[in-house]
Motif scaffolding. Structure first.
Motif, PDB file in Angstrom:
ATOM      1  N   SER A 115       0.803  -1.220   0.000  1.00 19.10           N
ATOM      2  CA  SER A 115       0.000   0.000   0.000  1.00 19.10           C
ATOM      3  C   SER A 115       0.836   1.270   0.000  1.00 19.10           C
ATOM      4  CB  SER A 115      -0.923   0.019   1.220  1.00 19.10           C
ATOM      5  OG  SER A 115      -1.840  -1.052   1.151  1.00 19.10           O
ATOM      6  N   ARG A 171     -13.025   5.008   6.052  1.00 22.32           N
ATOM      7  CA  ARG A 171     -12.204   5.395   4.913  1.00 22.32           C
ATOM      8  C   ARG A 171     -12.886   4.940   3.632  1.00 22.32           C
ATOM      9  NH1 ARG A 171      -6.316   3.442   5.421  1.00 22.32           N
ATOM     10  NH2 ARG A 171      -6.285   5.249   6.765  1.00 22.32           N
ATOM     11  N   THR A 174     -11.893   4.413  -0.398  1.00 24.13           N
ATOM     12  CA  THR A 174     -10.817   4.353  -1.395  1.00 24.13           C
ATOM     13  C   THR A 174     -11.335   3.624  -2.622  1.00 24.13           C
ATOM     14  OG1 THR A 174      -9.967   2.239  -0.574  1.00 24.13           O
ATOM     15  CG2 THR A 174      -9.002   4.234   0.380  1.00 24.13           C
ATOM     16  N   LEU A 230     -14.792   5.086  -3.511  1.00 18.77           N
ATOM     17  CA  LEU A 230     -14.537   6.523  -3.544  1.00 18.77           C
ATOM     18  C   LEU A 230     -15.029   7.111  -4.868  1.00 18.77           C
ATOM     19  CD1 LEU A 230     -13.207   9.103  -2.391  1.00 18.77           C
ATOM     20  CD2 LEU A 230     -11.085   8.333  -3.474  1.00 18.77           C
TER      21      LEU A 230
END
Length: 167
Positions: free
Chosen positions: A29, A144, A146, A150
C-alpha cells in the motif's frame, strides 16, 4: 536532535515510510513517490510537514503531520500521519522527542488538539502513547473510502450537478 525536514530528506523519509508500511504489514500500500512527497512537503502550497530525528547526523526517524480543524473549538490541530523510528534507534528517546516537538508546535500556535491513529495490534506503540498521557478515543471508529467506492460516491456528486470546481 529534532529538526524540520528539508527537501534533501525526502529519500530518507520515503525509505522510512516503506519500513513503517512493512512493519504494519501493508508494504504493497506504500505507493508514494519522491516527487509526490516533495510536492506535498515543499511545493508552493504544502499539504503536510515533517520533522526529522537524527543521531550522529543520520536520520533515524520522522514525524509527518498536517493541520486539521475542529469546528467545536474553532482552532486548528495537528494530525500525526506517521511517526517512525528505525528499530536500531528505538529506546533512545527519538519518538518522544518528535512527539514533544509536535506538542510544542500545538502550544505555540494555539492548537488545542494533537491526534493520531494506531493499529489495534500495535501494543508497543499503544503502551508508549499511554505512558506520555495520550488517551485513546474510545467510541470513535475511523472510516475510509478508497478505490471504486470513492469513485462511485464522487460520481453521485456529478449526477446531482455539483462539480469539484464549484465546491
Amino acid at each position: 536532535m529534532i529538526r524540520e525536514a528539508a527537501a534533501a530528506d525526502v529519500p530518507a523519509i520515503l525509505a522510512m515510510i516503506r519500513e513503517l508500511a512493512e512493519y504494519e504489514r501493508a508494504l504493497e500500500s506504500a505507493r508514494a513517490t519522491e516527487a509526490q512527497l516533495t510536492e506535498a512537503l515543499f511545493g508552493p502550497q504544502p499539504a503536510a510537514f515533517a520533522l526529522m530525528a537524527e543521531e550522529d547526523g543520520e536520520p533515524v526517524g520522522f514525524a509527518l503531520w498536517f493541520r486539521n480543524f475542529s469546528t467545536w473549538t474553532g482552532t486548528h490541530g495537528v494530525y500525526l500521519e506517521d511517526l517512525y523510528v528505525r528499530p536500531e534507534a528505538r529506546g533512545g528517546g527519538h519518538g518522544k522527542a518528535l512527539l514533544a516537538a509536535l506538542a510544542e508546535i500545538c502550544v505555540a500556535r494555539g492548537y488545542e488538539r494533537f491526534e493520531w491513529s494506531v493499529l489495534d495490534w500495535n501494543e508497543p506503540s499503544i503502551g508508549f502513547y499511554r505512558s506520555i498521557g495520550a488517551q485513546p478515543m474510545d467510541g470513535w471508529t475511523v472510516f475510509r473510502l478508497t478505490g471504486k467506492e470513492l469513485h462511485a460516491l464522487a460520481d453521485t456528486t456529478r449526477v446531482n450537478g455539483a462539480s469539484p470546481s464549484r465546491i
